[in-house]
Design a protein around this motif. Structure first.
Motif, PDB file in Angstrom:
ATOM      1  N   ILE A  27      14.730   1.435  16.856  1.00  0.00           N
ATOM      2  CA  ILE A  27      14.248   2.876  15.815  1.00  0.00           C
ATOM      3  C   ILE A  27      13.714   1.929  15.406  1.00  0.00           C
ATOM      4  N   GLU A  28      12.450   2.611  15.008  1.00  0.00           N
ATOM      5  CA  GLU A  28      11.222   2.201  14.049  1.00  0.00           C
ATOM      6  C   GLU A  28      11.970   2.837  12.426  1.00  0.00           C
ATOM      7  N   ALA A  29      11.718   0.971  12.178  1.00  0.00           N
ATOM      8  CA  ALA A  29      12.741   1.658   9.624  1.00  0.00           C
ATOM      9  C   ALA A  29      11.249   2.484   9.599  1.00  0.00           C
ATOM     10  N   PRO A  30      12.122   2.941   8.821  1.00  0.00           N
ATOM     11  CA  PRO A  30      11.150   4.558   8.129  1.00  0.00           C
ATOM     12  C   PRO A  30      10.298   3.767   7.259  1.00  0.00           C
ATOM     13  N   TYR A  31      10.075   2.627   6.931  1.00  0.00           N
ATOM     14  CA  TYR A  31       9.397   2.861   5.843  1.00  0.00           C
ATOM     15  C   TYR A  31       7.273   2.341   6.086  1.00  0.00           C
ATOM     16  N   GLY A  32       7.068   2.556   4.718  1.00  0.00           N
ATOM     17  CA  GLY A  32       5.770   1.521   6.004  1.00  0.00           C
ATOM     18  C   GLY A  32       5.192   2.752   5.907  1.00  0.00           C
ATOM     19  N   ARG A  33       4.126   2.179   6.973  1.00  0.00           N
ATOM     20  CA  ARG A  33       3.583   2.709   7.637  1.00  0.00           C
ATOM     21  C   ARG A  33       4.134   4.068   9.133  1.00  0.00           C
ATOM     22  N   HIS A  34       5.674   3.322   9.294  1.00  0.00           N
ATOM     23  CA  HIS A  34       6.888   3.899   9.909  1.00  0.00           C
ATOM     24  C   HIS A  34       7.550   4.207   9.353  1.00  0.00           C
ATOM     25  N   ALA A  35       7.050   5.969   8.291  1.00  0.00           N
ATOM     26  CA  ALA A  35       7.793   6.623   6.642  1.00  0.00           C
ATOM     27  C   ALA A  35       8.427   7.735   7.416  1.00  0.00           C
ATOM     28  N   SER A  36       9.026   8.378   7.602  1.00  0.00           N
ATOM     29  CA  SER A  36       9.451   9.796   7.837  1.00  0.00           C
ATOM     30  C   SER A  36      10.581  10.261   7.382  1.00  0.00           C
ATOM     31  N   LYS A  37      10.188  11.631   7.050  1.00  0.00           N
ATOM     32  CA  LYS A  37      10.910  12.952   5.792  1.00  0.00           C
ATOM     33  C   LYS A  37      12.121  13.258   6.910  1.00  0.00           C
ATOM     34  N   ARG A  38      12.196  12.845   8.508  1.00  0.00           N
ATOM     35  CA  ARG A  38      12.868  13.168   8.586  1.00  0.00           C
ATOM     36  C   ARG A  38      14.398  13.207   8.573  1.00  0.00           C
ATOM     37  N   TRP A  39      14.611  11.416   7.635  1.00  0.00           N
ATOM     38  CA  TRP A  39      15.464  11.017   7.216  1.00  0.00           C
ATOM     39  C   TRP A  39      16.005  11.034   5.272  1.00  0.00           C
ATOM     40  N   GLY A  40      15.753  12.190   5.810  1.00  0.00           N
ATOM     41  CA  GLY A  40      16.061  13.070   4.562  1.00  0.00           C
ATOM     42  C   GLY A  40      15.114  12.581   2.817  1.00  0.00           C
ATOM     43  N   ALA A  41      15.873  12.266   1.634  1.00  0.00           N
ATOM     44  CA  ALA A  41      15.251  12.737   0.202  1.00  0.00           C
ATOM     45  C   ALA A  41      14.413  11.404   0.772  1.00  0.00           C
ATOM     46  N   MET A  42      13.882  10.922  -0.460  1.00  0.00           N
ATOM     47  CA  MET A  42      12.487   9.958  -0.515  1.00  0.00           C
ATOM     48  C   MET A  42      12.504   9.936  -1.828  1.00  0.00           C
ATOM     49  N   ILE A  43      12.291   8.094  -2.403  1.00  0.00           N
ATOM     50  CA  ILE A  43      11.943   8.142  -3.022  1.00  0.00           C
ATOM     51  C   ILE A  43      10.555   7.339  -3.202  1.00  0.00           C
TER      52      ILE A  43
END
Ligand code: NAP
Length: 254
Positions: A27-43
């Motif tokens: 699983i690509e850690a979803p921050y930086g270039r791999h950021a993804s809204k599928r992981w819920g609330a964003m800050i």
């Protein structure tokens, strides 16, 4: 807490790292270039970095300073190395990032807080409460483990800081895109910042020669080897002209 219970918890924490590795690899850690809204609330990305790294500084320092152990001089040097790294990572690095308008999932921040709470606690507790003069006498300053560990730590820190510096300056203020980094160790690997961080904490484990530091080093590898492999693949698919000889994270090897 009984010393045996403490060590059992540390070994369990290492086991969790090893079991997590195959999943983190997938699983690509979803921050930086791999950021993804599928992981819920964003800050906000910058605020996320400060909040998630702060426990490693505060909790480690608190457990060390208020620990009931003897605090031999050698442990103050270990304390200094840890705090030096985390003052940069928590209070300086996030303000240098050219990250305008970027966000990261709150879930990542919460996971990182937990990770830093555990690693900061076990290392601070060990050095502040368990470590004693018998383990770290003044002569330990001349011990090959201490000397080699310091050399590794400082080399890793220099590579990490230099690579972070190069990355941050790939963008002009206000920009948010990506280009191929060409300077320094980027000639050989896609992620020298992650390589430097791994060398640095391997040095810390070597100089302290204790299981909590080994646990943190293993966790650092479990986090950063997959992240570097994901970045490397992303570079190769995003830029057709990406240098084919460049490795992901260990020069000439991986
Ligand atoms: N000890 C641990 O377990 C641990 C865990 C995680 C991170 N860290 C450390 O924290 C630091 C940051 O980690 P990271 O994984 O976020 O690093 P990263 O993905 O390489 O990103 C670092 C910074 O450089 C920017 N950047 C990266 N590649 C770029 C390119 N090709 N063109 C333009 N800008 C680029 C990123 O922007 P974007 O954010 O917009 O992508 C980000 O601001 C590293 O020093 C790492 O070693 C340590």
């Amino acid at each position: 807490m009984k010393e045996s219970t403490f060590y059992l918890l540390v070994y369990l924490w290492i086991a969790v790292a090893l079991v997590s590795f195959p999943f983190i690899l997938k699983i690509e850690a979803p921050y930086g270039r791999h950021a993804s809204k599928r992981w819920g609330a964003m800050i906000d990305n910058r605020i996320g970095w400060i909040i998630m790294e702060l426990p490693a500084l505060i909790v480690f320092a608190g457990f060390y300073i208020f620990g009931t152990g003897a605090h031999p001089p050698v442990t103050w040097v270990f304390f200094g190395f840890w705090v030096f790294h985390y003052i940069n990572r928590t209070l300086i690095f996030p303000f240098r990032l050219r990250t305008k308008g970027k966000k990261m999932p709150l879930a990542i921040v919460l996971m990182a807080i937990f990770f830093n709470l555990v690693n900061g606690s076990i290392n601070g507790y060990f050095l502040g409460t368990i470590a004693n003069e018998a383990r770290y006498p003044l002569s330990y300053f001349g011990d090959p483990r201490f000397i080699a560990g310091v050399v590794f730590f400082i080399s890793g820190l220099a590579i990490n800081w230099n690579s972070d510096f190069i990355l941050i300056h790939l963008r002009k203020p206000g920009e948010s895109g990506y280009v191929i980094p060409q300077k320094g160790l980027f000639k050989y690997i896609s992620c020298p910042n992650h390589f430097g961080e791994i060398v640095e904490w391997s040095g810390f484990a070597l100089m302290t020669w204790c299981s909590p530091a080994v646990a943190f080093t293993i966790w650092t590898m479990v986090n950063l080897l997959p992240r570097a492999l994901h970045h490397h693949k992303w570079y190769q698919t995003t830029f057709p002209e990406y240098p084919p000889e460049r490795k992901a994270v260990i020069p000439f090897i991986l």
